[in-house]
Design a protein around this motif. Structure first.
Motif, PDB file in Angstrom:
ATOM      1  N   THR A 122      -9.145  -6.967  -1.632  1.00 11.62           N
ATOM      2  CA  THR A 122      -7.536  -6.635  -1.882  1.00 11.62           C
ATOM      3  C   THR A 122      -7.282  -6.345  -2.905  1.00 11.62           C
ATOM      4  O   THR A 122      -6.056  -5.862  -3.357  1.00 11.62           O
ATOM      5  N   ARG A 123      -7.851  -6.571  -4.293  1.00  8.27           N
ATOM      6  CA  ARG A 123      -7.400  -6.360  -5.385  1.00  8.27           C
ATOM      7  C   ARG A 123      -6.880  -5.293  -5.896  1.00  8.27           C
ATOM      8  O   ARG A 123      -5.929  -4.934  -6.714  1.00  8.27           O
ATOM      9  N   TRP A 124      -7.485  -4.159  -5.247  1.00 11.58           N
ATOM     10  CA  TRP A 124      -7.035  -2.903  -5.581  1.00 11.58           C
ATOM     11  C   TRP A 124      -5.737  -2.459  -5.054  1.00 11.58           C
ATOM     12  O   TRP A 124      -5.261  -1.561  -5.739  1.00 11.58           O
TER      13      TRP A 124
ATOM     14  N   TYR B 271       0.978  -1.224   0.072  1.00  3.21           N
ATOM     15  CA  TYR B 271       0.026   0.071   0.103  1.00  3.21           C
ATOM     16  C   TYR B 271       0.919   1.449   0.092  1.00  3.21           C
ATOM     17  O   TYR B 271       0.716   2.210  -0.787  1.00  3.21           O
TER      18      TYR B 271
ATOM     19  N   THR C  44      -1.602  -4.384  -9.164  1.00  7.42           N
ATOM     20  CA  THR C  44      -1.830  -4.215 -10.600  1.00  7.42           C
ATOM     21  C   THR C  44      -1.948  -5.344 -11.373  1.00  7.42           C
ATOM     22  O   THR C  44      -2.755  -5.232 -12.378  1.00  7.42           O
TER      23      THR C  44
END
Length: 349
Positions: free
Chosen positions: A121-123, A105, A126
């Motif tokens: 949590t995919r955000w 993060y 990439t």
């Protein structure tokens, strides 16, 4: 972005634990360094795992996570922010633990790779890959596929210094190992009962093998709090001339150096087996609940397991009396052990 043409200047690989998994991660370092020779490769790992990465030629810096020093959330967050502040272009998260996610993060790296993450949590990432079932190092290396990098049999690596190898030989001699005797390292411990072959079976296997080959000597390996297992095996043996004295608790690197000095290693599915692969010592693994996916795919590294239907279950407990382990008798293991011992001796000669 076409990641096959992407050239990062700084790379971070996140693999906090366990010791065996950190060893199994080392082929990624080789793959990355050879693909990007001008890039700096860093690793984030727990402090206890740092020794197995020391002197690795494909690694530029280790970021140790000391849970004792990071005793509060503010201290943890500050440390992860500091690591991320190095300005990584590429972050590879092999575990997706909360600690790894903090670093991902804060990093804001343009490329952040992982295995398929949960939707929530995919955000953070990439790109991701869902590895096919394979040898553990190959599955870890599969995360590099978006970069156009593939695992081609690279071995785990643990680099020992000449001084460490000499010290191991001197230590083994102090325990009574004589020139001309063949040393076999034995890993009879595991914190999970479903991975631990019975101590009485080890006692019988080693004693029977030594009766056939009087020049054999066995070193029983153990970690902190596991001395009792070695003592139990010695107590169950009708004679102990074939067993080196228990000795003191060895550091990880001392253990690796003793394994390096051995003709082969026999034992459970645990970190010493991966150490053996990483220093080039042949192995025979006695599998319980785990699969053969942890065994390096080459002739000098073998495994033996019972053929009961419920194995491998990969469970940490068992309601069937540990049949996969108790049903695998010393009489069954002995021929495979002797065959691999002979092959190891021929290879060494």
């Amino acid at each position: 972005m076409d990641l096959t043409t992407f050239v990062p200047e700084k790379i971070l690989v996140c693999q906090l634990r366990q010791i065996g998994d950190v060893i199994l991660m080392t082929p990624l370092l080789e793959l990355l360094k050879k693909r990007y020779p001008g890039s700096a490769v860093h690793v984030l790992t727990e402090k206890k795992c740092v020794p197995v990465l020391e002197h690795n030629p494909y690694l530029d810096r280790i970021w140790p996570v000391d849970k004792r020093e990071l005793g509060s959330l503010p201290k943890e967050v500050a440390y992860y922010r500091r690591v991320a502040g190095e300005g990584f272009d590429l972050v590879i998260d092999l575990q997706q633990t909360p600690r790894c996610r903090w670093v991902v993060y804060f990093s804001r790296a343009p490329v952040r790779l992982t295995r398929t993450p949960p939707w929530y949590t995919r955000w953070l990432y990439t790109d991701w890959v869902e590895p096919e079932k394979a040898y553990a190092s190959a599955m870890k290396a599969a995360l590099l596929q978006p970069l156009g990098i593939s695992w081609r049999g690279e071995r785990p690596l643990l680099v020992l210094t000449p001084e460490e190898k000499t010290a191991a030989r001197e230590y083994l001699a102090s325990l009574g190992l004589l020139p001309g005797q063949t040393l076999v390292a034995v890993d009879p411990t595991h914190r999970r009962v479903t991975r631990r072959w019975p101590a009485r079976y080890y006692a019988e296997l080693l004693e029977t093998a030594a009766a056939r080959h009087p020049d054999l000597r066995f070193q029983l390996l153990f970690g902190p709090g596991e001395e009792a297992v070695a003592e139990e095996i010695a107590a169950m043996s009708t004679g102990t001339a074939h067993l080196l004295p228990t000795g003191r608790l060895l550091s990880l690197r001392e253990m690796a150096a003793c394994i390096d000095a051995s003709a082969m290693l026999v034992g459970n599915c645990s970190a010493p087996r991966h150490m053996a692969v990483a220093v080039g010592t042949p192995t025979l693994t006695i599998q319980g609940a785990t699969s053969s996916g942890w065994v390096f795919p080459s002739p000098e590294h073998g495994w033996i397991a019972s053929d009961i239907e419920c194995r491998p279950c990969n469970q940490n407990s068992c309601d069937k009396g540990l049949a996969c382990l108790t049903g695998l008798t010393p009489e069954t293991v002995l021929p495979e052990f002797l065959k691999r011992l002979e092959a190891a001796r021929r290879s060494a000669a």
